[in-house]
Design a protein around this motif. Structure first.
Motif, mmCIF file in Angstrom:
data_model
loop_
_atom_site.group_PDB
_atom_site.id
_atom_site.type_symbol
_atom_site.label_atom_id
_atom_site.label_comp_id
_atom_site.label_asym_id
_atom_site.label_seq_id
_atom_site.Cartn_x
_atom_site.Cartn_y
_atom_site.Cartn_z
ATOM 1 N N HIS A 30 88.208 14.227 0.349
ATOM 2 C CA HIS A 30 89.676 13.944 0.497
ATOM 3 C C HIS A 30 90.256 15.360 0.394
ATOM 4 O O HIS A 30 91.589 15.494 1.029
ATOM 5 N N TYR A 31 90.218 16.029 -0.642
ATOM 6 C CA TYR A 31 90.660 17.419 -0.697
ATOM 7 C C TYR A 31 90.623 18.232 0.645
ATOM 8 O O TYR A 31 91.650 18.978 0.880
ATOM 9 N N MET A 32 89.412 18.408 0.920
ATOM 10 C CA MET A 32 89.346 19.211 2.195
ATOM 11 C C MET A 32 90.211 18.881 3.387
ATOM 12 O O MET A 32 90.756 19.466 3.946
ATOM 13 N N ALA A 33 90.096 17.457 3.546
ATOM 14 C CA ALA A 33 90.990 16.797 4.715
ATOM 15 C C ALA A 33 92.506 17.259 4.465
ATOM 16 O O ALA A 33 93.189 17.617 5.434
ATOM 17 N N ARG A 34 92.782 17.072 3.085
ATOM 18 C CA ARG A 34 94.199 17.501 2.833
ATOM 19 C C ARG A 34 94.629 18.831 2.998
ATOM 20 O O ARG A 34 95.617 19.010 3.738
ATOM 21 N N PHE A 83 88.728 12.146 11.687
ATOM 22 C CA PHE A 83 88.663 11.315 12.846
ATOM 23 C C PHE A 83 89.904 10.690 12.985
ATOM 24 O O PHE A 83 90.638 10.502 13.908
ATOM 25 N N ASN A 84 90.112 9.852 11.787
ATOM 26 C CA ASN A 84 91.475 9.263 11.683
ATOM 27 C C ASN A 84 92.702 9.920 11.967
ATOM 28 O O ASN A 84 93.936 9.543 12.248
ATOM 29 N N LEU A 85 92.516 11.211 11.466
ATOM 30 C CA LEU A 85 93.962 12.165 11.607
ATOM 31 C C LEU A 85 94.234 12.570 12.841
ATOM 32 O O LEU A 85 95.246 13.344 13.316
ATOM 33 N N GLY A 86 92.943 12.549 13.705
ATOM 34 C CA GLY A 86 92.974 13.177 15.082
ATOM 35 C C GLY A 86 92.498 14.678 15.010
ATOM 36 O O GLY A 86 92.989 15.375 16.115
ATOM 37 N N PHE A 87 91.848 15.168 13.978
ATOM 38 C CA PHE A 87 91.757 16.400 13.988
ATOM 39 C C PHE A 87 90.176 16.752 14.042
ATOM 40 O O PHE A 87 89.880 17.855 13.892
ATOM 41 N N ALA A 88 89.426 15.652 14.117
ATOM 42 C CA ALA A 88 87.887 15.907 14.184
ATOM 43 C C ALA A 88 87.422 16.996 15.133
ATOM 44 O O ALA A 88 86.448 17.588 14.773
ATOM 45 N N ASP A 89 87.938 17.137 16.295
ATOM 46 C CA ASP A 89 87.359 18.153 17.370
ATOM 47 C C ASP A 89 88.274 19.298 17.225
ATOM 48 O O ASP A 89 87.945 20.305 18.118
ATOM 49 N N ARG A 90 89.099 19.506 16.142
ATOM 50 C CA ARG A 90 89.905 20.605 16.089
ATOM 51 C C ARG A 90 89.181 21.920 15.718
ATOM 52 O O ARG A 90 89.389 22.996 15.922
ATOM 53 N N PHE A 91 87.954 21.687 14.657
ATOM 54 C CA PHE A 91 87.107 22.783 14.005
ATOM 55 C C PHE A 91 85.682 22.833 14.402
ATOM 56 O O PHE A 91 85.174 21.778 14.987
ATOM 57 N N VAL A 92 85.252 23.836 14.075
ATOM 58 C CA VAL A 92 83.866 24.077 14.067
ATOM 59 C C VAL A 92 83.344 24.370 12.601
ATOM 60 O O VAL A 92 83.997 25.291 12.022
ATOM 61 N N PHE A 93 82.779 23.607 12.010
ATOM 62 C CA PHE A 93 82.276 23.744 10.386
ATOM 63 C C PHE A 93 81.027 24.360 10.575
ATOM 64 O O PHE A 93 79.822 24.210 11.132
ATOM 65 N N LEU A 132 80.495 16.028 3.782
ATOM 66 C CA LEU A 132 81.027 16.178 5.507
ATOM 67 C C LEU A 132 81.076 14.867 6.041
ATOM 68 O O LEU A 132 81.911 14.431 6.970
ATOM 69 N N THR A 133 80.169 13.696 5.695
ATOM 70 C CA THR A 133 80.281 12.398 6.399
ATOM 71 C C THR A 133 81.424 11.844 6.053
ATOM 72 O O THR A 133 82.277 11.168 7.052
ATOM 73 N N ARG A 134 81.997 11.955 4.746
ATOM 74 C CA ARG A 134 83.469 11.466 4.679
ATOM 75 C C ARG A 134 84.479 12.044 5.184
ATOM 76 O O ARG A 134 85.573 11.433 5.500
ATOM 77 N N LEU A 135 84.366 13.595 5.262
ATOM 78 C CA LEU A 135 85.249 14.311 5.868
ATOM 79 C C LEU A 135 85.436 13.889 7.363
ATOM 80 O O LEU A 135 86.374 13.983 7.877
ATOM 81 N N GLU A 136 84.540 13.657 8.009
ATOM 82 C CA GLU A 136 84.376 13.242 9.431
ATOM 83 C C GLU A 136 85.316 12.038 9.541
ATOM 84 O O GLU A 136 86.030 11.978 10.638
ATOM 85 N N HIS A 137 85.109 11.146 8.736
ATOM 86 C CA HIS A 137 86.042 9.797 8.818
ATOM 87 C C HIS A 137 87.488 10.203 8.524
ATOM 88 O O HIS A 137 88.263 9.607 9.563
ATOM 89 N N TYR A 138 87.790 10.805 7.553
ATOM 90 C CA TYR A 138 89.027 11.373 7.422
ATOM 91 C C TYR A 138 89.690 12.040 8.668
ATOM 92 O O TYR A 138 90.917 11.748 9.035
#
Length: 281
Positions: free
Chosen positions: A266-270, A37-47, A29-35
């Motif tokens: 990376h897979y989750m972000a994709r 955030f760069n895609l502009g989707f970090a605030d889109r979801f509740v995990f 999740l720490t790495r997913l946060e980075h992905y």
């Protein structure tokens, strides 16, 4: 152990304290946060990180993303149709809804990652330690193929007295670092930490037949249906250290590219991004 905090992800952490999956999930999740955030989707979801299959704190089919762990029963979560997406270990046996994505279990948090050694520098040819439960066929085959009084120092196949009653995690990690071929029979479920720990350690991995997933198909793990077939296979590998070293490297690369925290993030972000883009077309 306090729940992890994230700067840009909204995470509801319901994983029981000190569970084996803790570090792998947190690192992912720490790495997913980075992905995201760069895609502009970090605030889109509740995990939501949970071990539950029947209930979650929040169900919303446009915002909720679940990371489910510890489902050794290989179930389809009851909330699968009520969330945007659910990532889970232990692929269900039944066909899954299109909201479900399967991710690898990863390594037990207590087993340290040690430097990877070349095959010819390792002192253990075959290694396994575990409980008898659910492994009658495995131990029967080992007792026939490698009788205890003939195993010698290079073959370590041992019965543990109970759950987590074998080697300490530190000793276990050192054993894997010294192992050429790690044996991975299934236990109560079809997925096991030891496969990923052995891959990370650069062992040649021989495992019981796996359920097909994106991170198992085409991989270097050698799957076996009948443990009585092991000896010929193992003898061939041990007589050809060049081939064995090549498979060792393949396992280590597969771990990094398909099963590590970075690879899973990376897979989750994709998958999240693709679904969002399809909805917006």
């Amino acid at each position: 152990m306090a729940d992890p905090s994230f700067e840009n992800l909204n995470v509801i952490w319901e994983m029981p304290e000190n569970w084996c999956e803790w570090d792998h999930v947190q690192g992912t999740l720490t790495r997913l946060e980075h992905y995201l955030f760069n895609l502009g989707f970090a605030d889109r979801f509740v995990f939501i990180v949970t071990s539950l299959a029947d209930d979650i704190a929040l169900a919303h089919n446009e915002r909720t993303v679940v990371y489910q762990v510890s489902d050794e029963g290989h179930e389809i979560p009851a909330y699968a149709e009520d969330v945007f997406m659910a990532f889970k270990n232990y692929r269900p046996f039944e066909p899954t809804p299109d909201t479900i994505r399967i991710v690898p279990l990863g390594c037990n948090k207590d087993v340290p990652a040690l430097p990877v050694q070349l095959i010819w520098d390792r002192s253990i040819d075959l290694y396994f330690i575990g409980r008898d439960e659910y492994r009658d066929d495995f131990y029967a085959a080992m007792d026939m193929l490698y009788p205890e009084d003939q195993r010698g120092a290079r073959i370590e196949i041992e019965r543990a007295e109970g759950f987590r009653a074998g080697h300490s995690p530190e000793v276990y990690a050192h054993k894997l670092a010294q192992t050429k071929i790690a044996l991975c029979p299934r236990g109560v479920s079809h997925e096991t930490f030891r496969i990923y720990e052995a891959m990370r350690s650069g062992c040649v991995v021989i495992a019981a037949r796996q359920l097909p997933t994106w991170f198992t198909e085409g991989g270097p793990v050698i799957e076996i249906d009948d443990w009585t077939d092991l000896k010929g296979l193992a003898d061939d590998l041990l007589s050809n250290e060049g081939k064995t070293q090549e498979i060792s490297l393949q396992n280590r690369v597969w771990w990094e590219e398909k099963c590590s925290e970075e690879a899973v993030a990376h897979y989750m972000a994709r998958e999240l991004s693709l679904k969002l883009m399809k909805q917006n077309i």
